[in-house]
Design a protein around this motif. Structure first.
Motif, mmCIF file in Angstrom:
data_model
loop_
_atom_site.group_PDB
_atom_site.id
_atom_site.type_symbol
_atom_site.label_atom_id
_atom_site.label_comp_id
_atom_site.label_asym_id
_atom_site.label_seq_id
_atom_site.Cartn_x
_atom_site.Cartn_y
_atom_site.Cartn_z
ATOM 1 N N GLU A 65 6.447 -11.434 22.987
ATOM 2 C CA GLU A 65 5.226 -11.373 22.180
ATOM 3 C C GLU A 65 4.310 -12.519 22.570
ATOM 4 O O GLU A 65 4.748 -13.531 23.086
ATOM 5 C CB GLU A 65 5.531 -11.440 20.678
ATOM 6 C CG GLU A 65 6.087 -12.767 20.211
ATOM 7 C CD GLU A 65 6.384 -12.813 18.722
ATOM 8 O OE1 GLU A 65 6.304 -11.784 18.043
ATOM 9 O OE2 GLU A 65 6.704 -13.901 18.237
ATOM 10 N N HIS A 91 0.811 -11.342 17.605
ATOM 11 C CA HIS A 91 2.219 -11.222 17.967
ATOM 12 C C HIS A 91 2.452 -9.918 18.733
ATOM 13 O O HIS A 91 3.588 -9.463 18.851
ATOM 14 C CB HIS A 91 3.115 -11.291 16.722
ATOM 15 C CG HIS A 91 3.144 -12.661 16.131
ATOM 16 N ND1 HIS A 91 4.027 -13.626 16.537
ATOM 17 C CD2 HIS A 91 2.355 -13.250 15.199
ATOM 18 C CE1 HIS A 91 3.800 -14.745 15.871
ATOM 19 N NE2 HIS A 91 2.788 -14.540 15.048
ATOM 20 N N ASP A 92 1.383 -9.353 19.275
ATOM 21 C CA ASP A 92 1.479 -8.129 20.064
ATOM 22 C C ASP A 92 2.065 -8.424 21.443
ATOM 23 O O ASP A 92 2.051 -9.565 21.911
ATOM 24 C CB ASP A 92 0.097 -7.490 20.232
ATOM 25 C CG ASP A 92 -0.492 -7.012 18.912
ATOM 26 O OD1 ASP A 92 0.291 -6.657 18.012
ATOM 27 O OD2 ASP A 92 -1.730 -7.001 18.793
ATOM 28 N N LYS A 93 2.519 -7.376 22.112
ATOM 29 C CA LYS A 93 3.017 -7.520 23.483
ATOM 30 C C LYS A 93 1.890 -7.382 24.504
ATOM 31 O O LYS A 93 2.004 -7.882 25.618
ATOM 32 C CB LYS A 93 4.084 -6.470 23.777
ATOM 33 C CG LYS A 93 5.438 -6.793 23.183
ATOM 34 C CD LYS A 93 6.447 -5.753 23.596
ATOM 35 C CE LYS A 93 7.639 -6.451 24.181
ATOM 36 N NZ LYS A 93 8.691 -5.521 24.570
#
Length: 136
Positions: A65, A91-93
């Motif tokens: 993340e 907190h996204d990929k």
């Protein structure tokens, strides 16, 4: 009927349990995290075809993340004149940033500096950086 003391105890325990289970330990994930930044446009060393519509396009990806993302665009040698000053916590990929800017108010030949950063860990002890210089 429940006493005030018991009710207070249950309330405090409930808050404690919620806090305990909602706080994740990022240490293990952060150690295995790898962030990739790609400046799609403008490319390093390029000259913008049209100063009125310069597209700034940056992609971010992480194995686990991302955390803090920053993008700054300014004339070379004048970092206080930010044309883009983007800051986002995620907190996204993956994340894509696209913005079209008008640089026609600057003289032809002006060189611009694009600085991009992303934290690889939650405390931002490890930072991935990319940059590009281009002109109009």
């Amino acid at each position: 009927m429940m006493s005030l003391k018991k009710l207070s105890f249950l309330f405090v325990m409930g808050i404690g349990l919620v806090s305990f289970f909602s706080c994740e330990d990022h240490d293990d994930d952060d150690k295995n995290n790898a962030v990739t930044i790609e400046i799609v446009s403008p490319t390093d060393g390029s000259k913008a075809a049209n100063a009125k519509t310069v597209e700034v396009y940056v992609t971010f990806s992480a194995s686990v993340e991302m955390h803090e993302l920053e993008i700054k665009l300014h004339p070379d040698g004048n970092s206080s004149n930010n044309i883009i000053d983007f800051d986002k916590h995620t907190h996204d990929k993956t994340y894509e940033f696209k913005e079209t800017v008008d640089l026609s108010s600057f003289p032809a030949g002006t060189v611009f500096h694009l600085e991009v950063e992303s934290c690889e860990d939650h405390d931002c002890a490890k930072v991935k950086k990319a940059e590009a210089e281009f002109s109009i």
